[in-house]
Design a protein around this motif. Structure first.
Motif, short mmCIF file in Angstrom:
data_model
loop_
_atom_site.label_atom_id
_atom_site.label_comp_id
_atom_site.label_asym_id
_atom_site.label_seq_id
_atom_site.Cartn_x
_atom_site.Cartn_y
_atom_site.Cartn_z
N ARG A 6 0.83 -1.20 0.00
CA ARG A 6 0.00 0.00 0.00
C ARG A 6 0.87 1.25 0.00
O ARG A 6 0.62 2.20 -0.76
N ILE A 7 1.90 1.27 0.84
CA ILE A 7 2.80 2.42 0.90
C ILE A 7 3.50 2.61 -0.45
O ILE A 7 3.62 3.73 -0.96
N SER A 42 11.21 12.41 -9.23
CA SER A 42 12.26 11.47 -9.60
C SER A 42 12.98 10.88 -8.39
O SER A 42 13.63 9.84 -8.50
N ILE A 43 12.84 11.52 -7.24
CA ILE A 43 13.44 11.00 -6.01
C ILE A 43 12.54 9.95 -5.36
O ILE A 43 13.02 9.05 -4.68
N ALA A 48 10.76 4.66 -2.53
CA ALA A 48 9.67 3.68 -2.43
C ALA A 48 10.21 2.26 -2.48
O ALA A 48 9.73 1.39 -1.73
N VAL A 49 11.18 2.01 -3.31
CA VAL A 49 11.77 0.66 -3.41
C VAL A 49 12.51 0.31 -2.12
O VAL A 49 12.39 -0.81 -1.61
N ILE A 50 13.23 1.26 -1.58
CA ILE A 50 13.96 1.01 -0.33
C ILE A 50 12.98 0.69 0.80
O ILE A 50 13.18 -0.23 1.57
N ASN A 53 11.29 -2.79 0.36
CA ASN A 53 12.16 -3.97 0.49
C ASN A 53 12.97 -4.02 1.77
O ASN A 53 13.85 -4.87 1.91
N ARG A 54 12.65 -3.16 2.70
CA ARG A 54 13.39 -3.20 3.96
C ARG A 54 13.00 -4.45 4.77
O ARG A 54 11.88 -4.93 4.67
N PRO A 55 13.93 -4.96 5.53
CA PRO A 55 13.62 -6.18 6.31
C PRO A 55 12.67 -5.87 7.47
O PRO A 55 12.58 -4.74 7.93
#
Length: 56
Positions: A6-7, A42-43, A48-50, A53-55
């Motif tokens: 969702r985020i 562009s930032i 969003a990917v970080i 995919n964070r643990p």
């Protein structure tokens, strides 16, 4: 996992909205504001990917 999706989708939707608005609407009033909006947009994808995919 559902919260992360969702985020991610909210951030990418914001990114897309900023790009579209900056080059279709805002550029008529202020090209500087349009460029700043595009830079902010562009930032957002790498952030969003970080975040997605964070643990745990």
């Amino acid at each position: 996992m559902e919260r992360r999706k969702r985020i991610y989708l909210i951030m990418m939707g914001t990114c897309l909205t900023l790009y579209v608005l900056s080059w279709t609407v805002v550029r008529f009033w202020s090209s500087t504001a349009a460029i700043v909006m595009a830079i902010v947009a562009s930032i957002i994808p790498p952030v969003a990917v970080i975040l997605a995919n964070r643990p745990d």
